[in-house]
Design a protein around this motif. Structure first.
Motif, PDB file in Angstrom:
ATOM      1  N   GLN A 149      -4.869  54.719  72.387  1.00  9.74           N
ATOM      2  CA  GLN A 149      -5.037  55.462  73.637  1.00  9.74           C
ATOM      3  C   GLN A 149      -5.025  56.936  73.305  1.00  9.74           C
ATOM      4  O   GLN A 149      -4.215  57.396  72.503  1.00  9.74           O
ATOM      5  CB  GLN A 149      -3.915  55.141  74.621  1.00  9.74           C
ATOM      6  N   GLY A 150      -5.932  57.696  73.909  1.00 17.37           N
ATOM      7  CA  GLY A 150      -6.022  59.114  73.607  1.00 17.37           C
ATOM      8  C   GLY A 150      -6.953  59.345  72.432  1.00 17.37           C
ATOM      9  O   GLY A 150      -7.690  58.471  72.008  1.00 17.37           O
ATOM     10  N   GLY A 151      -6.928  60.550  71.910  1.00 17.87           N
ATOM     11  CA  GLY A 151      -7.806  60.889  70.810  1.00 17.87           C
ATOM     12  C   GLY A 151      -7.358  60.266  69.508  1.00 17.87           C
ATOM     13  O   GLY A 151      -6.221  59.853  69.338  1.00 17.87           O
ATOM     14  N   ALA A 152      -8.293  60.180  68.567  1.00 16.99           N
ATOM     15  CA  ALA A 152      -7.992  59.681  67.225  1.00 16.99           C
ATOM     16  C   ALA A 152      -9.032  60.261  66.286  1.00 16.99           C
ATOM     17  O   ALA A 152     -10.211  60.365  66.638  1.00 16.99           O
ATOM     18  CB  ALA A 152      -8.026  58.156  67.187  1.00 16.99           C
ATOM     19  N   ASP A 153      -8.583  60.675  65.093  1.00 20.66           N
ATOM     20  CA  ASP A 153      -9.560  61.222  64.150  1.00 20.66           C
ATOM     21  C   ASP A 153     -10.284  60.087  63.433  1.00 20.66           C
ATOM     22  O   ASP A 153      -9.906  58.917  63.529  1.00 20.66           O
ATOM     23  CB  ASP A 153      -8.896  62.183  63.153  1.00 20.66           C
ATOM     24  N   GLU A 154     -11.329  60.438  62.706  1.00 19.76           N
ATOM     25  CA  GLU A 154     -12.178  59.419  62.096  1.00 19.76           C
ATOM     26  C   GLU A 154     -11.409  58.541  61.118  1.00 19.76           C
ATOM     27  O   GLU A 154     -11.599  57.329  61.080  1.00 19.76           O
ATOM     28  CB  GLU A 154     -13.362  60.070  61.378  1.00 19.76           C
ATOM     29  N   GLN A 155     -10.527  59.149  60.338  1.00 26.35           N
ATOM     30  CA  GLN A 155      -9.769  58.361  59.368  1.00 26.35           C
ATOM     31  C   GLN A 155      -8.892  57.329  60.049  1.00 26.35           C
ATOM     32  O   GLN A 155      -8.807  56.171  59.618  1.00 26.35           O
ATOM     33  CB  GLN A 155      -8.914  59.282  58.492  1.00 26.35           C
ATOM     34  N   GLN A 156      -8.227  57.730  61.146  1.00 29.27           N
ATOM     35  CA  GLN A 156      -7.393  56.791  61.883  1.00 29.27           C
ATOM     36  C   GLN A 156      -8.235  55.660  62.474  1.00 29.27           C
ATOM     37  O   GLN A 156      -7.844  54.491  62.434  1.00 29.27           O
ATOM     38  CB  GLN A 156      -6.646  57.525  63.000  1.00 29.27           C
ATOM     39  N   VAL A 157      -9.397  56.026  63.023  1.00 28.15           N
ATOM     40  CA  VAL A 157     -10.260  55.011  63.624  1.00 28.15           C
ATOM     41  C   VAL A 157     -10.733  54.020  62.568  1.00 28.15           C
ATOM     42  O   VAL A 157     -10.710  52.801  62.773  1.00 28.15           O
ATOM     43  CB  VAL A 157     -11.466  55.678  64.316  1.00 28.15           C
ATOM     44  N   ARG A 158     -11.152  54.523  61.426  1.00 28.81           N
ATOM     45  CA  ARG A 158     -11.620  53.619  60.369  1.00 28.81           C
ATOM     46  C   ARG A 158     -10.503  52.697  59.884  1.00 28.81           C
ATOM     47  O   ARG A 158     -10.729  51.517  59.585  1.00 28.81           O
ATOM     48  CB  ARG A 158     -12.207  54.419  59.207  1.00 28.81           C
ATOM     49  N   SER A 159      -9.285  53.236  59.792  1.00 34.31           N
ATOM     50  CA  SER A 159      -8.165  52.403  59.376  1.00 34.31           C
ATOM     51  C   SER A 159      -7.934  51.282  60.385  1.00 34.31           C
ATOM     52  O   SER A 159      -7.721  50.114  60.014  1.00 34.31           O
ATOM     53  CB  SER A 159      -6.899  53.257  59.234  1.00 34.31           C
ATOM     54  N   LEU A 160      -7.994  51.610  61.681  1.00 34.46           N
ATOM     55  CA  LEU A 160      -7.822  50.595  62.718  1.00 34.46           C
ATOM     56  C   LEU A 160      -8.956  49.572  62.683  1.00 34.46           C
ATOM     57  O   LEU A 160      -8.731  48.364  62.831  1.00 34.46           O
ATOM     58  CB  LEU A 160      -7.755  51.261  64.088  1.00 34.46           C
TER      59      LEU A 160
END
Length: 331
Positions: A149-160
């Motif tokens: 929920q909320g913003g997330a940077d590309e690295q966090q998104v790829r990890s998820l």
């Protein structure tokens, strides 16, 4: 995301990743659907930009509507469907959808993105219990998997997304949109190691004890098997949750509120929180208990916390935050 792995689905979100019990999509899944999901009409100012993001003839980005939601749910049996919930009053949420689209495209058809305007489809926001936009969730085999929920940077998104693909693979969802060309066949998933396959089969049969035994044997043979370690933690959580439902869960929460130093109550509610997608609450509850207690109970709580780190995913930002909290109360 990464190559298919043998991790079972956490009964939470989960992963953040879970496939069980977080929200109920059954009512929404009854809506009529067209023959294929398609893009909705252009949205208002601030909406995510529409792009012809076709991959071998099938879109990797779909604007979610009441009409096509059923087919997206059905598609989640082949590939994970990431749903980004946004609203025109939050321009940043529309921008995040565009970012997610680019990331999804980089996974070569192993993910599909659905962009859902909660003003147009408010029932979806209610079903996913959305409290703010943007919110990202996934659907795997028709079951919700909370992401962030909320913003997330590309690295966090790829990890998820990498963790999401592992969860999907463990549940037999290993498809690829457009694999083999326009109408080509999907490649066969590489076979799981024998003990991992045995664990997966046991999970499918609801025999969590047998699944745990298979993962323990895998760890005996290869102690560095991270997927077996995570799988063991997850099936043990699933097994514990079988004894907590309905009135028992409510009673456990009341007991935990009345007795903050009751180890079993605190661990039980932490399991419920993780299973319900309230990751920070579940991990934070155990960190708080560790900070207040000493001796054998403290060590029991610490070990359980580490197991839940594996359930959520060691690359998850909420796990990193809980690790910091654990270090503060321990040292």
């Amino acid at each position: 995301m990464t190559t298919p792995a043998s991790r079972p689905v956490p009964p939470v979100a989960a992963s953040p990743l879970n496939l069980r019990g977080a929200v109920d999509l059954s009512a929404l899944k009854q809506r009529p659907a067209p023959s294929a999901p398609g893009a909705a009409a252009p949205g208002p100012a601030g909406a995510p930009a529409e792009r012809p993001a076709d991959h071998a003839g099938r879109p990797l980005r779909v604007d979610v509507t009441e009409g096509n939601f059923q087919e997206l749910v059905d598609l989640s049996a082949q590939v994970p469907v990431v749903i980004a919930l946004w609203a025109s009053y939050s321009p940043g949420s529309g921008q995040l959808v565009d970012v997610l689209e680019g990331i999804v495209e980089s996974y070569d058809g192993r993910l599909v993105l659905g962009a859902a305007d909660i003003d147009v489809f408010p029932e979806l926001a209610q079903a996913f219990q959305v409290q703010a936009v943007p919110t990202a969730v996934a659907v795997v085999k028709g079951q919700p998997v909370p992401l962030f929920q909320g913003g997330a940077d590309e690295q966090q998104v790829r990890s998820l997304f990498d963790e999401l693909l592992k969860v999907a693979a463990a549940n037999g969802v290993t498809g690829q949109i457009g694999a083999g060309g326009p109408g080509g066949a999907e490649p066969e998933a590489p076979p799981l190691p024998p003990l991992h396959q045995a664990a997966f089969d046991a999970i499918e049969a609801g025999d969590y004890a047998a699944a745990a035994a298979a993962y323990r044997q895998a760890l005996n043979e290869m102690p560095a098997d991270a997927e077996a370690k995570a799988g063991l933690a997850q099936v043990e959580l699933m097994d514990r949750l079988q004894a907590i439902s309905g009135p028992e869960a409510d009673a456990l929460r009341r007991l935990a509120a009345d007795e903050p130093d009751n180890l079993e109550a605190q661990l039980g509610v932490a399991d419920l929180d993780i299973a319900g997608g309230h990751i920070e609450d579940g991990l934070g509850r155990i960190v708080t208990f560790i900070g207040r207690n000493f001796g054998p109970e403290r060590e029991t709580a610490r070990v359980r916390l580490l197991e839940l780190f594996d359930v959520v995913g060691t690359g998850d930002g909420r796990v990193a935050k809980a690790r910091q909290g654990l270090a503060r109360v321990l040292f």
